[in-house]
Design a protein around this motif. Structure first.
Motif, PDB file in Angstrom:
ATOM      1  N   MET A   1      34.638   4.238   4.857  1.00  0.00           N
ATOM      2  CA  MET A   1      35.799   4.188   3.962  1.00  0.00           C
ATOM      3  C   MET A   1      37.075   4.617   4.688  1.00  0.00           C
ATOM      4  O   MET A   1      38.096   4.899   4.069  1.00  0.00           O
ATOM      5  CB  MET A   1      35.555   5.096   2.757  1.00  0.00           C
ATOM      6  N   ASN A   2      37.029   4.658   6.030  1.00  0.00           N
ATOM      7  CA  ASN A   2      38.153   5.079   6.868  1.00  0.00           C
ATOM      8  C   ASN A   2      38.546   6.532   6.640  1.00  0.00           C
ATOM      9  O   ASN A   2      39.645   6.948   6.990  1.00  0.00           O
ATOM     10  CB  ASN A   2      39.374   4.175   6.639  1.00  0.00           C
ATOM     11  N   ASP A   3      37.649   7.281   6.038  1.00  0.00           N
ATOM     12  CA  ASP A   3      37.813   8.722   5.953  1.00  0.00           C
ATOM     13  C   ASP A   3      36.965   9.351   7.042  1.00  0.00           C
ATOM     14  O   ASP A   3      36.196   8.679   7.724  1.00  0.00           O
ATOM     15  CB  ASP A   3      37.375   9.230   4.574  1.00  0.00           C
ATOM     16  N   LYS A   4      37.088  10.675   7.186  1.00  0.00           N
ATOM     17  CA  LYS A   4      36.264  11.373   8.161  1.00  0.00           C
ATOM     18  C   LYS A   4      35.349  12.344   7.444  1.00  0.00           C
ATOM     19  O   LYS A   4      35.726  12.955   6.451  1.00  0.00           O
ATOM     20  CB  LYS A   4      37.131  12.108   9.183  1.00  0.00           C
ATOM     21  N   ASP A   5      34.148  12.457   7.946  1.00  0.00           N
ATOM     22  CA  ASP A   5      33.171  13.365   7.375  1.00  0.00           C
ATOM     23  C   ASP A   5      32.369  13.986   8.512  1.00  0.00           C
ATOM     24  O   ASP A   5      32.367  13.487   9.634  1.00  0.00           O
ATOM     25  CB  ASP A   5      32.243  12.621   6.418  1.00  0.00           C
ATOM     26  N   LEU A   6      31.686  15.086   8.198  1.00  0.00           N
ATOM     27  CA  LEU A   6      30.888  15.762   9.205  1.00  0.00           C
ATOM     28  C   LEU A   6      29.530  15.079   9.367  1.00  0.00           C
ATOM     29  O   LEU A   6      28.805  14.872   8.392  1.00  0.00           O
ATOM     30  CB  LEU A   6      30.669  17.230   8.820  1.00  0.00           C
ATOM     31  N   TYR A   7      29.208  14.725  10.623  1.00  0.00           N
ATOM     32  CA  TYR A   7      27.888  14.183  10.965  1.00  0.00           C
ATOM     33  C   TYR A   7      27.425  14.851  12.249  1.00  0.00           C
ATOM     34  O   TYR A   7      28.155  14.854  13.240  1.00  0.00           O
ATOM     35  CB  TYR A   7      27.941  12.669  11.181  1.00  0.00           C
ATOM     36  N   PRO A   8      26.225  15.403  12.226  1.00  0.00           N
ATOM     37  CA  PRO A   8      25.372  15.691  11.072  1.00  0.00           C
ATOM     38  C   PRO A   8      25.956  16.843  10.257  1.00  0.00           C
ATOM     39  O   PRO A   8      26.904  17.488  10.690  1.00  0.00           O
ATOM     40  CB  PRO A   8      24.042  16.075  11.714  1.00  0.00           C
ATOM     41  N   LYS A   9      25.384  17.121   9.097  1.00  0.00           N
ATOM     42  CA  LYS A   9      25.885  18.213   8.261  1.00  0.00           C
ATOM     43  C   LYS A   9      25.565  19.569   8.865  1.00  0.00           C
ATOM     44  O   LYS A   9      26.320  20.523   8.718  1.00  0.00           O
ATOM     45  CB  LYS A   9      25.273  18.117   6.852  1.00  0.00           C
TER      46      LYS A   9
ATOM     47  N   THR B   1       3.227  13.337  21.808  1.00  0.00           N
ATOM     48  CA  THR B   1       1.875  13.229  22.358  1.00  0.00           C
ATOM     49  C   THR B   1       1.870  13.231  23.887  1.00  0.00           C
ATOM     50  O   THR B   1       0.835  12.989  24.501  1.00  0.00           O
ATOM     51  CB  THR B   1       1.188  11.948  21.843  1.00  0.00           C
ATOM     52  N   SER B   2       3.026  13.506  24.480  1.00  0.00           N
ATOM     53  CA  SER B   2       3.118  13.650  25.930  1.00  0.00           C
ATOM     54  C   SER B   2       4.297  14.574  26.243  1.00  0.00           C
ATOM     55  O   SER B   2       4.902  15.149  25.323  1.00  0.00           O
ATOM     56  CB  SER B   2       3.287  12.280  26.602  1.00  0.00           C
ATOM     57  N   THR B   3       4.631  14.716  27.512  1.00  0.00           N
ATOM     58  CA  THR B   3       5.678  15.642  27.954  1.00  0.00           C
ATOM     59  C   THR B   3       6.991  15.423  27.221  1.00  0.00           C
ATOM     60  O   THR B   3       7.474  14.288  27.100  1.00  0.00           O
ATOM     61  CB  THR B   3       5.922  15.471  29.463  1.00  0.00           C
ATOM     62  N   VAL B   4       7.565  16.512  26.717  1.00  0.00           N
ATOM     63  CA  VAL B   4       8.914  16.475  26.149  1.00  0.00           C
ATOM     64  C   VAL B   4       9.874  16.611  27.333  1.00  0.00           C
ATOM     65  O   VAL B   4      10.016  17.683  27.908  1.00  0.00           O
ATOM     66  CB  VAL B   4       9.132  17.592  25.124  1.00  0.00           C
ATOM     67  N   ARG B   5      10.542  15.505  27.687  1.00  0.00           N
ATOM     68  CA  ARG B   5      11.304  15.466  28.936  1.00  0.00           C
ATOM     69  C   ARG B   5      12.796  15.682  28.745  1.00  0.00           C
ATOM     70  O   ARG B   5      13.493  16.082  29.670  1.00  0.00           O
ATOM     71  CB  ARG B   5      11.062  14.114  29.632  1.00  0.00           C
ATOM     72  N   CYS B   6      13.328  15.404  27.553  1.00  0.00           N
ATOM     73  CA  CYS B   6      14.768  15.548  27.282  1.00  0.00           C
ATOM     74  C   CYS B   6      14.979  16.209  25.933  1.00  0.00           C
ATOM     75  O   CYS B   6      14.208  15.983  24.986  1.00  0.00           O
ATOM     76  CB  CYS B   6      15.460  14.186  27.270  1.00  0.00           C
ATOM     77  N   LEU B   7      16.039  16.988  25.844  1.00  0.00           N
ATOM     78  CA  LEU B   7      16.348  17.691  24.604  1.00  0.00           C
ATOM     79  C   LEU B   7      17.858  17.879  24.514  1.00  0.00           C
ATOM     80  O   LEU B   7      18.489  18.346  25.471  1.00  0.00           O
ATOM     81  CB  LEU B   7      15.623  19.037  24.574  1.00  0.00           C
ATOM     82  N   VAL B   8      18.436  17.496  23.381  1.00  0.00           N
ATOM     83  CA  VAL B   8      19.874  17.619  23.154  1.00  0.00           C
ATOM     84  C   VAL B   8      20.098  18.235  21.782  1.00  0.00           C
ATOM     85  O   VAL B   8      19.433  17.857  20.805  1.00  0.00           O
ATOM     86  CB  VAL B   8      20.577  16.242  23.216  1.00  0.00           C
ATOM     87  N   VAL B   9      21.028  19.192  21.687  1.00  0.00           N
ATOM     88  CA  VAL B   9      21.438  19.749  20.398  1.00  0.00           C
ATOM     89  C   VAL B   9      22.715  19.046  19.966  1.00  0.00           C
ATOM     90  O   VAL B   9      23.667  18.916  20.746  1.00  0.00           O
ATOM     91  CB  VAL B   9      21.670  21.270  20.500  1.00  0.00           C
ATOM     92  N   VAL B  10      22.737  18.570  18.729  1.00  0.00           N
ATOM     93  CA  VAL B  10      23.878  17.829  18.192  1.00  0.00           C
ATOM     94  C   VAL B  10      24.517  18.657  17.081  1.00  0.00           C
ATOM     95  O   VAL B  10      23.850  19.013  16.106  1.00  0.00           O
ATOM     96  CB  VAL B  10      23.450  16.453  17.644  1.00  0.00           C
ATOM     97  N   TYR B  11      25.806  18.957  17.235  1.00  0.00           N
ATOM     98  CA  TYR B  11      26.510  19.788  16.267  1.00  0.00           C
ATOM     99  C   TYR B  11      27.356  18.931  15.326  1.00  0.00           C
ATOM    100  O   TYR B  11      27.756  17.807  15.673  1.00  0.00           O
ATOM    101  CB  TYR B  11      27.403  20.793  16.990  1.00  0.00           C
ATOM    102  N   PRO B  12      27.639  19.429  14.111  1.00  0.00           N
ATOM    103  CA  PRO B  12      28.479  18.685  13.167  1.00  0.00           C
ATOM    104  C   PRO B  12      29.837  18.326  13.781  1.00  0.00           C
ATOM    105  O   PRO B  12      30.490  19.154  14.403  1.00  0.00           O
ATOM    106  CB  PRO B  12      28.637  19.665  11.996  1.00  0.00           C
ATOM    107  N   THR B  13      30.214  17.062  13.616  1.00  0.00           N
ATOM    108  CA  THR B  13      31.450  16.544  14.194  1.00  0.00           C
ATOM    109  C   THR B  13      32.125  15.647  13.171  1.00  0.00           C
ATOM    110  O   THR B  13      31.462  14.912  12.438  1.00  0.00           O
ATOM    111  CB  THR B  13      31.150  15.720  15.461  1.00  0.00           C
ATOM    112  N   LEU B  14      33.447  15.683  13.111  1.00  0.00           N
ATOM    113  CA  LEU B  14      34.172  14.792  12.216  1.00  0.00           C
ATOM    114  C   LEU B  14      34.111  13.370  12.759  1.00  0.00           C
ATOM    115  O   LEU B  14      34.593  13.083  13.857  1.00  0.00           O
ATOM    116  CB  LEU B  14      35.629  15.241  12.075  1.00  0.00           C
TER     117      LEU B  14
END
Length: 417
Positions: free
Chosen positions: A133-141, A115-128
Motif C-alpha cells: 500500500m506504499n506504506d512502511k511497516d516492520l518486517y519481521p515483527k 537432518t544434517s550440518t547447520v552450516r549458516c545462521l543469520v539473525v533478522v531484526y525488525p526493519t521498516l
C-alpha cells in the motif's frame, strides 16, 4: 554480512604505532570456525570444530565461559539481542541450533529438525519495509533466526522471549514439534552453503548452482536465480583451509537491501549481480582465476564497495552499482581465508599473513601478523581488532599446531588510520 554506515565506530582512526597486542592459545590444534567481536558487551566469542564455544572478556582477555553442549563442530554463530537478553545462536554438525545466555553461559534452548550440518545462521531484526500500500511497516515483527543446512533446506525460527520456558527438543524430534519453528523453505536439490537476510527477504546459495530469493514472512520462494556455471577453474594449494573451501565454500551470497540486489559467487570464478525484485542478471563480474569463497558488502551508504576474496590469493574491490572493478589487492602468499572491512580499510588473512589495506586506494597499509601457518578469522570495531590464527609451537621438544587469539587495542589517532 557487514553493513557499516559513515558514522560506524569501525571507521574510527587507529594509532598503528602505539597499538597494544596480546595473544593467547585457544581451542588446541583445532580450526577456529567463527569469531564474534561485541565491543558494547565487552566480549569476544570463538567457536571451533572441537565442538566448543568460548567467551572472553575483550578488555582483559580473560576467559568468561566455555559453552559446552554441541556434539559436533560449530560452524555458525550470531549474537542475538532480544527482549532484554544478550544471547548467542549457534549451529553445528550435530544438526542442532542452540541459543545461549551470554550473561550466565547457560544453554537456554535447543532446536532440532535439520537432518544434517547447520552450516549458516543469520539473525533478522525488525526493519521498516515498504508494503503493497506504499506504506512502511516492520518486517519481521520480532527478531527471527534463519538457518541453512547441508540437508538442502532453509528454516525460519522465532526467538523465545526472556519469560518463555526453555525449549529443549528431544533427540530426533521434528521441527514441526517446535512452536518456534515457522517455515521450512525447500527447493534446493543440494546442500545450502550461502545465506544472507534482511527485513523480509532471505537469499540462499547452494551446491545445486542456483540462488533462491525467499520471503521469510510468507515462506514463498520469489525467484530461482540460475546463471553460475557447473564447471569452475580450481587451483590446488597445500593448505587445509583452502582444501576445506573446495568442498564447503562453493557459494557465497549477499543481499543488499539498499539497492534490492543479490550478489553471488560460484566455483566458476564469477560474481553475478541480480535484481532481487525481478530476478534478472544485471552484471557478471569476471577477473578472479579460481573459486571465490568470500563476498561482503562494505557499506550501506550511497558509495558502497563489494569485496571478494578468492583462492587465487587476491581480493577484488568492486562498485556494486555499475559492476566496475575498482582495485585488485594482490600480494598474499596463498588463498584468502578471511577478511573484514569498513569503508576505509580491509584486514585480510591467508597463508602466514594478516595484512591491512586501504580500501579506497588499493594500497597496503601494514602487515599486522606474519609467519603463521594460517589465519582463520578476523574482525574489528572501534579501537579494537581481533584475529584467530594457527601456528606451530614447540612444547616439550615437540612441534605442535596451536590456534591463537590475537587482540589489538589501537586506541585513536589524528591520522587517517
Amino acid at each position: 554480512m557487514n553493513f557499516h554506515t559513515e558514522e560506524s565506530p569501525s571507521s574510527k582512526a587507529w594509532n598503528l604505532d602505539t597499538k597494544k597486542h596480546t595473544s593467547f592459545p585457544i581451542h588446541g590444534d583445532s580450526v577456529v570456525t567463527c569469531l564474534i567481536l561485541d565491543v558494547p558487551y565487552d566480549v569476544i566469542v570463538t567457536a571451533s570444530d572441537d565442538h566448543t564455544i568460548t567467551v572472553y572478556t575483550l578488555s582483559t582477555g580473560q576467559l568468561k565461559f566455555n559453552l559446552i553442549g554441541h556434539q559436533g563442530g560449530v560452524w555458525c554463530l550470531s549474537s542475538v539481542k532480544h527482549d532484554g537478553q544478550n544471547l548467542l545462536a549457534s549451529g553445528s554438525s550435530d544438526k542442532t541450533v542452540r541459543i545461549w545466555d551470554l550473561a550466565s553461559g547457560k544453554c537456554l534452548h535447543i532446536f532440532r529438525g535439520h537432518t544434517s550440518t547447520v552450516r549458516c545462521l543469520v539473525v533478522v531484526y525488525p526493519t521498516l519495509i515498504e508494503s503493497s500500500m506504499n506504506d512502511k511497516d516492520l518486517y519481521p515483527k520480532l527478531p527471527l533466526i534463519v538457518t541453512a543446512s547441508r540437508d538442502k533446506s532453509v528454516k525460519v525460527w522465532s526467538i523465545p522471549g526472556k519469560d518463555e520456558h526453555n525449549f529443549v527438543a528431544d533427540e530426533g524430534a521434528d521441527a514441526s514439534d517446535n512452536p518456534h519453528h515457522l517455515f521450512n523453505l525447500t527447493g534446493h536439490t543440494q546442500p545450502v552453503r550461502g545465506l544472507s537476510a534482511h527485513g523480509r527477504t532471505a537469499v540462499s546459495g547452494s551446491y545445486d548452482h542456483t540462488v533462491r530469493v525467499w520471503d521469510i514472512i510468507s515462506g514463498e520462494c520469489r525467484h530461482v536465480l540460475i546463471g553460475h556455471s557447473k564447471k569452475g577453474k580450481l587451483q590446488f594449494h597445500d593448505h587445509p583451509v583452502f582444501l576445506a573451501q573446495l568442498t564447503l565454500l562453493v557459494y557465497a551470497v549477499v543481499y543488499d537491501p539498499i539497492r534490492d540486489q543479490v550478489y553471488s559467487t560460484g566455483m566458476d570464478g564469477t560474481i553475478i549481480i541480480w535484481s532481487a525484485k525481478s530476478g534478472v542478471c544485471l552484471h557478471t563480474l569476471t577477473g578472479h582465476q579460481s573459486l571465490i569463497g568470500l563476498l561482503e558488502l562494505s557499506s550501506s551508504n550511497l558509495s558502497p564497495y563489494l569485496i571478494s576474496g578468492c583462492a587465487d590469493a587476491t581480493l577484488k574491490v568492486w562498485d556494486p552499482i555499475t559492476g566496475t572493478l575498482v582495485h585488485t589487492l594482490s600480494g598474499h602468499p596463498g588463498a584468502i581465508t578471511c577478511f573484514y572491512h569498513d569503508e576505509k580499510r580491509v584486514l585480510a588473512g591467508g597463508d602466514g599473513l594478516l595484512r591491512m589495506w586501504d580500501i579506497q586506494t588499493g594500497t597496503v597499509i601494514k602487515d599486522l601478523l606474519k609467519g603463521m601457518t594460517a589465519v582463520w578469522q578476523v574482525a574489528f570495531d572501534g579501537q579494537w581488532g581481533v584475529c584467530a590464527s594457527s601456528d606451530v609451537k614447540s612444547i616439550e621438544g615437540r612441534q605442535i599446531q596451536q590456534s591463537m587469539l590475537h587482540i589489538w587495542d589501537f586506541g585513536e589517532s589524528d591520522s587517517k588510520w
